[in-house]
Design an enzyme around this catalytic site. Structure first.
Site, PDB file in Angstrom:
ATOM      1  N   ASN A 195      -2.404  -8.721  -0.904  1.00 38.30           N
ATOM      2  CA  ASN A 195      -3.817  -8.921  -0.269  1.00 38.30           C
ATOM      3  C   ASN A 195      -4.935  -8.627  -1.142  1.00 38.30           C
ATOM      4  OD1 ASN A 195      -6.025  -8.930   1.572  1.00 38.30           O
ATOM      5  ND2 ASN A 195      -5.338  -7.070   2.752  1.00 38.30           N
ATOM      6  N   TRP A 196      -5.300  -9.740  -1.754  1.00 37.51           N
ATOM      7  CA  TRP A 196      -6.458  -9.426  -2.617  1.00 37.51           C
ATOM      8  C   TRP A 196      -7.909  -8.948  -2.060  1.00 37.51           C
ATOM      9  CZ3 TRP A 196      -6.176 -14.131  -6.538  1.00 37.51           C
ATOM     10  CH2 TRP A 196      -5.206 -13.977  -7.151  1.00 37.51           C
ATOM     11  N   LYS A 197      -7.963  -9.000  -0.738  1.00 35.47           N
ATOM     12  CA  LYS A 197      -9.183  -8.566  -0.101  1.00 35.47           C
ATOM     13  C   LYS A 197     -10.252  -9.566  -1.100  1.00 35.47           C
ATOM     14  CE  LYS A 197      -7.102  -4.331   1.331  1.00 35.47           C
ATOM     15  NZ  LYS A 197      -7.584  -2.994   1.896  1.00 35.47           N
ATOM     16  N   HIS A 253      -6.635  -7.781  10.319  1.00 34.88           N
ATOM     17  CA  HIS A 253      -6.689  -6.842   9.273  1.00 34.88           C
ATOM     18  C   HIS A 253      -7.744  -5.750   9.912  1.00 34.88           C
ATOM     19  CE1 HIS A 253      -7.160  -4.590   5.653  1.00 34.88           C
ATOM     20  NE2 HIS A 253      -6.024  -5.011   5.498  1.00 34.88           N
ATOM     21  N   GLU A 307      -0.071  -1.177   9.366  1.00 33.17           N
ATOM     22  CA  GLU A 307      -0.806  -0.807   8.559  1.00 33.17           C
ATOM     23  C   GLU A 307      -1.695   0.672   9.117  1.00 33.17           C
ATOM     24  OE1 GLU A 307      -1.775  -3.466   5.082  1.00 33.17           O
ATOM     25  OE2 GLU A 307      -3.229  -3.710   6.463  1.00 33.17           O
ATOM     26  N   SER A 348      -1.702   1.383   1.004  1.00 33.18           N
ATOM     27  CA  SER A 348      -1.379   1.895  -0.504  1.00 33.18           C
ATOM     28  C   SER A 348      -0.133   1.850  -0.994  1.00 33.18           C
ATOM     29  CB  SER A 348      -1.833   3.605  -0.285  1.00 33.18           C
ATOM     30  OG  SER A 348      -3.195   3.605  -0.211  1.00 33.18           O
ATOM     31  N   GLY A 394      -2.375  -3.793  -1.321  1.00 35.59           N
ATOM     32  CA  GLY A 394      -3.745  -4.345  -1.366  1.00 35.59           C
ATOM     33  C   GLY A 394      -4.078  -3.923  -2.721  1.00 35.59           C
TER      34      GLY A 394
HETATM   35  P1  PGA Z   1      -4.088  -0.939   0.011  1.00 35.09           P
HETATM   36  O1  PGA Z   1      -4.485  -2.130   1.218  1.00 35.09           O
HETATM   37  O2  PGA Z   1      -2.631  -1.100  -0.433  1.00 35.09           O
HETATM   38  O3  PGA Z   1      -5.246  -0.989  -0.884  1.00 35.09           O
HETATM   39  O4  PGA Z   1      -4.118   0.338   0.944  1.00 35.09           O
HETATM   40  C1  PGA Z   1      -3.595  -2.798   2.097  1.00 35.09           C
HETATM   41  C2  PGA Z   1      -4.107  -3.373   3.056  1.00 35.09           C
HETATM   42  O5  PGA Z   1      -5.347  -2.932   3.631  1.00 35.09           O
HETATM   43  O6  PGA Z   1      -3.979  -4.578   3.697  1.00 35.09           O
END
Ligand code: PGA
Length: 246
Positions: free
Chosen positions: A9-11, A87, A157, A205, A226
């Site tokens: 998930n590149w956001k 999300h 999540e 994370s 992410g």
């Molecule tokens: P993160 O994000 O691995 O940076 O915690 C995961 C997500 O929010 O999909």
């Protein structure tokens, strides 16, 4: 054993199309999905040979008066095959379970595989977070047909473990295992035996250091990293681990 799936998930990253293409080329492996910002989907699609393409949201309807929105139909048409729905960062902007439910149904109707995100913001001593996740699952999947349920990926999540949550804490594979079992039970109560084919993944994370532990002991079929998906070395390491375990 079924192959583990890793979904990056590149956001809202990276800043430029050039960097998006570079990152996509370095992350192009089998059994993975790259969920990239809308604006980079077409450019990334052109360079991917192995990885599947995913979006980070999709609206319902096919075309219509929804300024600024992009529909699941439109995404499918340009080669997107997966979409993250619900999300926590979108829920924080006001999206609720009813919105998520409409989006899930639209994604399924368009041929996309929805990645439904569920998870609590805090863990309280009375364990009410189980009820919260149960409500999220029930409301977000309301009216989904039994024969469609196996197509859905559920991502657990816990918001308190996401890398950008202020004062975050590490979730453990035991936390993931307990919730994965719970999610499976809710799904099987609602959908019967078809629920056993739903893939449940963990995000929060997830990184190259804990991927093995989560994949072996977290009761999950994959991971949704992410931040780690933005670092090609770390992401490749996670994929290597997933391949060895599969
Ligand atoms: P993160 O994000 O691995 O940076 O915690 C995961 C997500 O929010 O999909």
């Amino acid at each position: 054993m079924a192959k583990k799936i890793i979904i990056g998930n590149w956001k809202m990253n990276p800043l430029t199309e050039r960097d998006a293409i570079k990152l996509a080329k370095a992350s192009d492996f089998r059994n993975i999905v790259l969920c990239v910002p809308f604006i980079f989907l077409s450019a990334v699609k052109k360079v991917l040979k192995r990885a599947k393409l995913g979006a980070q949201d999709a609206s319902w309807g096919d075309v219509g008066a929804q300024t600024g929105e992009i529909s699941a139909e439109m995404l499918y048409d340009i080669g997107v095959r997966y979409v993250i729905i619900g999300h926590s960062e979108r829920r924080a902007m006001g999206e609720n379970n009813i919105d998520v439910n409409k989006k899930i149904k639209a994604a399924l109707a368009s041929g996309l595989t929805p990645i439904l995100c569920v998870g609590e913001s805090v863990r309280d001593e009375s364990h009410s977070y189980f009820n919260l996740v149960k409500t999220q699952l029930e409301e977000c999947l309301e009216g989904v047909k039994k024969d469609s349920i196996a197509k859905i990926v559920v991502a657990y999540e816990p918001v308190w473990a996401i890398s950008t949550t202020v004062g975050r804490k590490d979730a453990t594979p035991a936390d993931s295992l307990e919730m994965a079992i719970f999610i499976r039970k809710i799904l099987s109560d609602k959908f019967g035996s078809d629920a056993s084919r739903v893939r449940i993944i963990y995000g929060g994370s997830a990184n190259e250091k804990d991927a093995e532990d989560f994949l072996r002991n977290g009761g999950v079929d994959g991971l949704l990293p992410g931040r780690a998906s933005l670092d090609p070395k770390k992401f490749a390491e996670i994929i290597k681990i997933a391949e060895q375990i599969s």
